[in-house]
Design a protein around this motif. Structure first.
Motif, PDB file in Angstrom:
ATOM      1  N   ARG A 181     -34.754  27.825  -3.692  1.00 16.20           N
ATOM      2  CA  ARG A 181     -33.795  27.413  -4.832  1.00 16.20           C
ATOM      3  C   ARG A 181     -34.317  27.837  -6.295  1.00 16.20           C
ATOM      4  N   LEU A 192     -33.431  24.280 -10.056  1.00 12.33           N
ATOM      5  CA  LEU A 192     -33.334  24.184  -8.722  1.00 12.33           C
ATOM      6  C   LEU A 192     -32.346  23.050  -8.029  1.00 12.33           C
ATOM      7  N   VAL A 195     -28.869  24.347  -7.903  1.00 13.86           N
ATOM      8  CA  VAL A 195     -28.589  25.339  -6.872  1.00 13.86           C
ATOM      9  C   VAL A 195     -28.829  24.672  -5.416  1.00 13.86           C
ATOM     10  N   SER A 196     -29.476  23.842  -5.284  1.00 18.70           N
ATOM     11  CA  SER A 196     -29.820  22.895  -4.194  1.00 18.70           C
ATOM     12  C   SER A 196     -28.406  22.494  -3.568  1.00 18.70           C
TER      13      SER A 196
END
Lengths: 231, 231
Positions: A181, A192, A195-196
């Motif tokens: 991520r 991250l 994105v996660s």
DNA sequence: TGCCAACTTTGCTCTGAGACAAACTTCCGG
DNA sequence: CCGGAAGTTTGTCTCAGAGCAAAGTTGGCA
């Protein structure tokens, strides 16, 4: 060092116009080296001493900010040249090259560059074509970063990876090297966490299937829609 | 068309190693043309038929998104080559070149490119150096867009303009061509509203003085601090 | 001289996504 | 088989900056 086989280079763009004896010459001047995953082949700012051809594995080209954040400028797939600073008359590398997975690369000292260009038909031409393509990609990314929302950028990044280095599996197309991520956020100027969340949402929607360091795109066409590519 | 003078090209990087008769040859093959402010010299996607050298004025290199938003990729100052698609073996222009002010440029048909490279010492080398520099700038902008806040990006953009094409005036350094809030936002991936607010704030703080289409940086050092450049 | 288009400023609202926090999972090495 | 490091998920809070709206300003042209 085992003797390398000419077929390694046959058909690769920079060498496609050459015959076997010529490829033999080039190969004999090269050094081949294996790298573990996650090691730097060269670092930003260091003297550009060699240029490289990736035979196997994957490379990330990374720039780091003074504040320590890093962004991934480019991914290199097997068969591509990288570290081609000499082509642009730079004497230091403009970015760091890091292996994304175990990799194998050939390299030559930069002083051979001009000789290669002069002696081998098509070598310079093809290299500059590559530079042109990368320049185009970078322009595209600038436009994306400047105008698109995070979701579109991540979708576009994923599609780029899938196009450049995806392999078919039963359930879709899989990215052929480990990717986190965090990596994806370093490619898109995000975090991250965000994105996660996006991947979770896409997983719920049946667009991707991802596990740790591993992503399969199950519905590429739906990702295309999300990326905002014009229809 | 009046006969052009060799001194026009003397000392410009791509021609710096050439003697007068060689420059005469190059000049005799060129076409010179004047453009009003705000006209397109060539457009993205069109066949790359000529390459250009800017003699006077300023050029903006622009990419437009499918949604109609545009971002300014690059500014060209007098003495620089532009539209050098042939160097990268592209057959269409990757972006649009628009004059920022009344401009004068020389141009040559692309088919002369290879001849120039082969015949004139240093021509290709210098051109590729230019390409390398632009690539570096683009990388820097990607990193900026991905990691910095709007204020830092606008400050950095302003500094870049001032360095590339600023001229001293009593009160500071003035950007040498007309530039709007909208232009600045097109360079930084922001909006004219936000840029306007920033300039207002900076004006209050005595960092810049701006009027319609016109900006003077009165305290460059303070802008450097804002841009987040590492000290 | 006066009009109009282009450019600029400023106020208000609203939201995408970053920051912070904490728990969970997976994998590797010992 | 256990422990810990690396990677992932999810919740909550917050705010920079985009969007929308409207009014002000400037300069060129008729």
């Amino acid at each position: 060092m085992p003797k390398l086989d000419e077929s390694l280079l046959t058909g690769l763009p920079p060498f496609s116009l050459l015959d076997r004896p010529q490829i033999r010459e080039i190969l004999d001047l090269s050094v081949s080296q294996r790298y573990d995953a996650g090691t730097a082949i060269f670092r930003e700012g260091h003297d550009a001493e060699r240029f490289y051809l990736l035979l196997d594995g994957f490379i990330r080209v990374i720039k780091t900010t003074p504040e320590g954040e890093q962004i991934i400028a480019l991914h290199i797939a097997p068969g591509q040249l990288f570290g081609i600073a000499p082509a642009l008359r730079r004497d230091t590398y403009p970015a760091t090259a890091m292996t994304a997975s175990e990799s194998l690369a050939l390299s030559w000292p930069v002083r051979l560059w001009d000789g290669f260009s002069a002696k081998y038909e098509g070598f310079a031409t093809e290299c500059y074509r590559t530079v042109g393509e990368r320049l185009g990609e970078m322009q595209t990314r600038i436009v994306e970063l400047a105008t698109q929302a995070v979701e579109q950028r991540v979708a576009a990044a994923l599609l780029r990876l899938v196009n450049q280095s995806g392999r078919r599996v039963e359930t879709g197309i899989e990215i052929a090297f480990p990717i986190t991520r965090q990596n994806l956020s370093d490619m898109t100027g995000s975090t991250l966490h965000t994105v996660s969340r996006l991947l979770s949402a896409w997983e719920r929607d049946g667009i991707v299937h991802s596990t740790r360091k591993h992503i399969v795109v199950t519905a590429p066409h739906r990702l295309v829609l999300l990326s905002g590519a014009q229809g």
